[in-house]
Write a protein that holds these residues in place. Structure first.
Motif, PDB file in Angstrom:
ATOM      1  N   SER A   1      -6.522  12.256  -1.426  1.00 59.32           N
ATOM      2  CA  SER A   1      -5.562  12.082  -2.517  1.00 59.32           C
ATOM      3  C   SER A   1      -5.938  12.865  -3.774  1.00 59.32           C
ATOM      4  O   SER A   1      -5.130  13.662  -4.279  1.00 59.32           O
ATOM      5  CB  SER A   1      -5.409  10.589  -2.819  1.00 59.32           C
ATOM      6  OG  SER A   1      -4.490  10.370  -3.857  1.00 59.32           O
ATOM      7  N   PRO A   2      -7.153  12.696  -4.328  1.00 62.87           N
ATOM      8  CA  PRO A   2      -7.500  13.497  -5.508  1.00 62.87           C
ATOM      9  C   PRO A   2      -7.642  14.982  -5.199  1.00 62.87           C
ATOM     10  O   PRO A   2      -7.353  15.828  -6.049  1.00 62.87           O
ATOM     11  CB  PRO A   2      -8.824  12.894  -5.981  1.00 62.87           C
ATOM     12  CG  PRO A   2      -9.375  12.173  -4.812  1.00 62.87           C
ATOM     13  CD  PRO A   2      -8.206  11.721  -4.007  1.00 62.87           C
TER      14      PRO A   2
ATOM     15  N   LEU B   1      -1.974  -0.347 -14.003  1.00 64.47           N
ATOM     16  CA  LEU B   1      -1.428   0.127 -12.735  1.00 64.47           C
ATOM     17  C   LEU B   1      -2.533   0.264 -11.693  1.00 64.47           C
ATOM     18  O   LEU B   1      -2.383  -0.168 -10.542  1.00 64.47           O
ATOM     19  CB  LEU B   1      -0.735   1.469 -12.940  1.00 64.47           C
ATOM     20  CG  LEU B   1      -0.125   2.134 -11.708  1.00 64.47           C
ATOM     21  CD1 LEU B   1       1.028   1.306 -11.154  1.00 64.47           C
ATOM     22  CD2 LEU B   1       0.350   3.546 -12.043  1.00 64.47           C
ATOM     23  N   GLY B   2      -3.660   0.846 -12.107  1.00 62.02           N
ATOM     24  CA  GLY B   2      -4.774   1.018 -11.188  1.00 62.02           C
ATOM     25  C   GLY B   2      -5.332  -0.309 -10.708  1.00 62.02           C
ATOM     26  O   GLY B   2      -5.713  -0.452  -9.533  1.00 62.02           O
ATOM     27  N   THR B   3      -5.397  -1.310 -11.594  1.00 64.63           N
ATOM     28  CA  THR B   3      -5.886  -2.633 -11.200  1.00 64.63           C
ATOM     29  C   THR B   3      -4.968  -3.252 -10.156  1.00 64.63           C
ATOM     30  O   THR B   3      -5.425  -3.861  -9.184  1.00 64.63           O
ATOM     31  CB  THR B   3      -5.974  -3.559 -12.432  1.00 64.63           C
ATOM     32  OG1 THR B   3      -6.827  -2.975 -13.413  1.00 64.63           O
ATOM     33  CG2 THR B   3      -6.526  -4.917 -12.043  1.00 64.63           C
TER      34      THR B   3
ATOM     35  N   ILE C   1      -5.314   7.377  -9.086  1.00 69.15           N
ATOM     36  CA  ILE C   1      -4.771   6.020  -8.906  1.00 69.15           C
ATOM     37  C   ILE C   1      -4.374   5.792  -7.450  1.00 69.15           C
ATOM     38  O   ILE C   1      -4.589   4.708  -6.898  1.00 69.15           O
ATOM     39  CB  ILE C   1      -3.559   5.807  -9.844  1.00 69.15           C
ATOM     40  CG1 ILE C   1      -4.022   5.818 -11.297  1.00 69.15           C
ATOM     41  CG2 ILE C   1      -2.848   4.501  -9.523  1.00 69.15           C
ATOM     42  CD1 ILE C   1      -2.890   5.760 -12.307  1.00 69.15           C
ATOM     43  N   GLY C   2      -3.830   6.825  -6.812  1.00 69.57           N
ATOM     44  CA  GLY C   2      -3.470   6.705  -5.407  1.00 69.57           C
ATOM     45  C   GLY C   2      -4.666   6.492  -4.505  1.00 69.57           C
ATOM     46  O   GLY C   2      -4.534   5.941  -3.401  1.00 69.57           O
TER      47      GLY C   2
ATOM     48  N   ARG D   1       0.816  -1.226   0.000  1.00 62.67           N
ATOM     49  CA  ARG D   1       0.000   0.000   0.000  1.00 62.67           C
ATOM     50  C   ARG D   1       0.842   1.264   0.000  1.00 62.67           C
ATOM     51  O   ARG D   1       0.799   2.058  -0.927  1.00 62.67           O
ATOM     52  CB  ARG D   1      -0.948  -0.019   1.196  1.00 62.67           C
ATOM     53  CG  ARG D   1      -1.847   1.206   1.260  1.00 62.67           C
ATOM     54  CD  ARG D   1      -2.833   1.085   2.401  1.00 62.67           C
ATOM     55  NE  ARG D   1      -3.603   2.300   2.589  1.00 62.67           N
ATOM     56  CZ  ARG D   1      -4.481   2.470   3.572  1.00 62.67           C
ATOM     57  NH1 ARG D   1      -4.700   1.503   4.440  1.00 62.67           N
ATOM     58  NH2 ARG D   1      -5.137   3.599   3.694  1.00 62.67           N
ATOM     59  N   PHE D   2       1.637   1.473   1.038  1.00 64.70           N
ATOM     60  CA  PHE D   2       2.270   2.773   1.218  1.00 64.70           C
ATOM     61  C   PHE D   2       3.562   2.951   0.428  1.00 64.70           C
ATOM     62  O   PHE D   2       4.012   4.079   0.246  1.00 64.70           O
ATOM     63  CB  PHE D   2       2.523   3.033   2.696  1.00 64.70           C
ATOM     64  CG  PHE D   2       1.273   3.277   3.482  1.00 64.70           C
ATOM     65  CD1 PHE D   2       0.423   4.319   3.154  1.00 64.70           C
ATOM     66  CD2 PHE D   2       0.923   2.453   4.540  1.00 64.70           C
ATOM     67  CE1 PHE D   2      -0.745   4.545   3.865  1.00 64.70           C
ATOM     68  CE2 PHE D   2      -0.248   2.671   5.258  1.00 64.70           C
ATOM     69  CZ  PHE D   2      -1.081   3.717   4.915  1.00 64.70           C
TER      70      PHE D   2
END
Length: 427
Positions: free
Chosen positions: A346-347, A100-102, A49-50, A25-26
């Protein structure tokens, strides 16, 4: 399953948390500059994505208590590890934002399932008096994972794919170790056991306040986790290797979060939270003010690591103590709230960076952190548990069930052995 001591269980749990939280995760934020450049992603898209692993973490956390209760600690943790292996492998091979998102989404599921699985195992293998302390130690495992990720940035600055492949191999080792060490039993309830308090009798006011504070902390901390390395490189001109040292400092200081339970018990939870939130805000402000100064940037990382791990440990401890008899649910509310806060922040942080700049965006988040710290007197205070004062040497699961057994009058039996001895002459 092999019998292990409470100390060994805490260390083993910290190792699994290091993989599921620290690496799966981090560690993503540590590789954002390299990933963003190679895949040509904008800060706003990186923010989206984050947020994906935080959203999947939330969804997995909602299902985690049921999964842990149905499958048992071993199989729930193995399932978590399988998602971690799949997610890390996908990230290592990502060629687009979708892939990447998956991958990061799957890593979020891994993270959401792990802690409830470990707390279910803790009931069977750890005495009740040590539950809060063991939980804090396991939570600090996130720092270990972050520290493990650092050498890959220091020595393989442009090889993030190879780094994630190595994380995948570590996750496979974690799955194998989980199969050996965690119990496969699922929680059971004796026929004459008292049920946990009904939902209407739970301390909803305290739970609501805990949830709100955890959400706000997650919102503020998302700035550092996702964008701190990018700020240091873009605004401060530091090298990717230097950002590795920042994350090493985060992980090193975060080990201090293992003492969160003892710190809160001795110094009052609201005071502890206020202190740590001010430290969190200071870390954001310091990095924004001096991103080109390696020593100051590293000091900000030390502040952030200690503050964040201590706060999550505090929220974990509070959740467990507010929900006696529901240990697999205890971590869910605060961790869900932190995840929602980070998924929201995040967004928002990405949009702020696009609208203003890194320094102003971090300063805004720091100011919000100070405001939340000022409101800390509303955080739930000391939570007394009768279980803390009795049966210090009893194993966690047996003690938890024994404390629920009822006598002929429907009253809980606090000492099963004593009651049995008293009834023996009558037979």
């Amino acid at each position: 399953m092999r019998a292990i001591s409470s100390t060994t269980f805490a260390a083993f749990g910290a190792g699994l948390v290091a993989i599921s939280y620290g690496l799966a995760r981090f560690a993503f934020g540590l590789f954002v500059p390299q990933i963003r450049n190679e895949l040509a992603l904008s800060p706003y898209l990186i923010g989206i994505i984050g947020a994906l692993p935080l959203i999947s973490f939330l969804l997995a956390t909602l299902a985690a208590p049921t999964v842990a209760n149905r499958l048992g600690a071993r199989y729930a943790a193995v399932l978590s590890g399988v998602f971690g292996v799949a997610g890390l492998a996908l990230i290592s091979q990502a060629t687009s934002a979708l892939m990447l998102g998956t991958g990061v989404f799957a890593c979020g599921i891994c993270t959401g399932l792990m802690m409830p699985a470990l707390t279910t195992g803790m009931q069977a293998m750890v005495k009740r008096a040590l539950h809060a302390r063991v939980s804090s130690v396991m939570n600090a495992g996130t720092s270990i994972g972050i520290m493990v990720a650092v050498p890959t940035v220091l020595f393989m600055a442009d090889a993030w794919r190879l780094a994630y492949l190595s994380f995948t191999l570590l996750a496979v080792v974690g799955v194998a170790a989980t199969w050996v060490f965690l119990p496969s039993i699922t929680p059971f309830t004796p026929a004459n056991a008292a049920a946990p308090p009904p939902l209407r009798e739970l301390p909803w006011s305290r739970l609501t306040r805990l949830t709100l504070f955890a959400f706000l902390m997650g919102f503020v901390s998302s700035a550092y986790w996702i964008f701190a390395p990018d700020l240091a490189i873009t605004l401060g001109g530091l090298s990717p290797e230097m950002t590795g040292w920042l994350w090493f400092a985060v992980g090193l200081a975060g080990l201090g979060g293992a003492a969160a339970a003892d710190l809160a018990d001795r110094n009052n939870p609201p005071i502890t939270q206020a202190l740590m939130l001010m430290m969190l805000a200071a870390s954001l402000a310091l990095l924004a003010a001096s991103p080109a100064q390696p020593l100051l940037a590293t000091f900000s990382a030390l502040l952030f690591g200690l503050a964040y791990m201590s706060l999550t440990g505090l929220y974990l401890m509070t959740g467990i103590r507010l929900l006696p008899g529901r240990l697999s649910v205890g971590p869910v509310l605060p961790f869900m709230a932190v995840s929602v806060g980070q998924a929201t922040g995040s967004p928002v942080m990405g949009a702020l960076i696009d609208a203003v700049d890194y320094a102003d965006a971090f300063s805004i988040m720091a100011a919000l952190g100070i405001l939340v710290a000022i409101l800390s007197p509303f955080y739930p205070g000391h939570i007394r548990q009768e279980a803390d004062d009795e049966a210090d040497n009893e194993p966690g699961l047996q003690a938890a069930y024994d404390s629920q057994l009822q006598n002929e009058d429907g009253e809980p039996l606090e000492d099963i052995e004593e009651t049995t001895a008293q009834e023996a002459p009558a037979r």
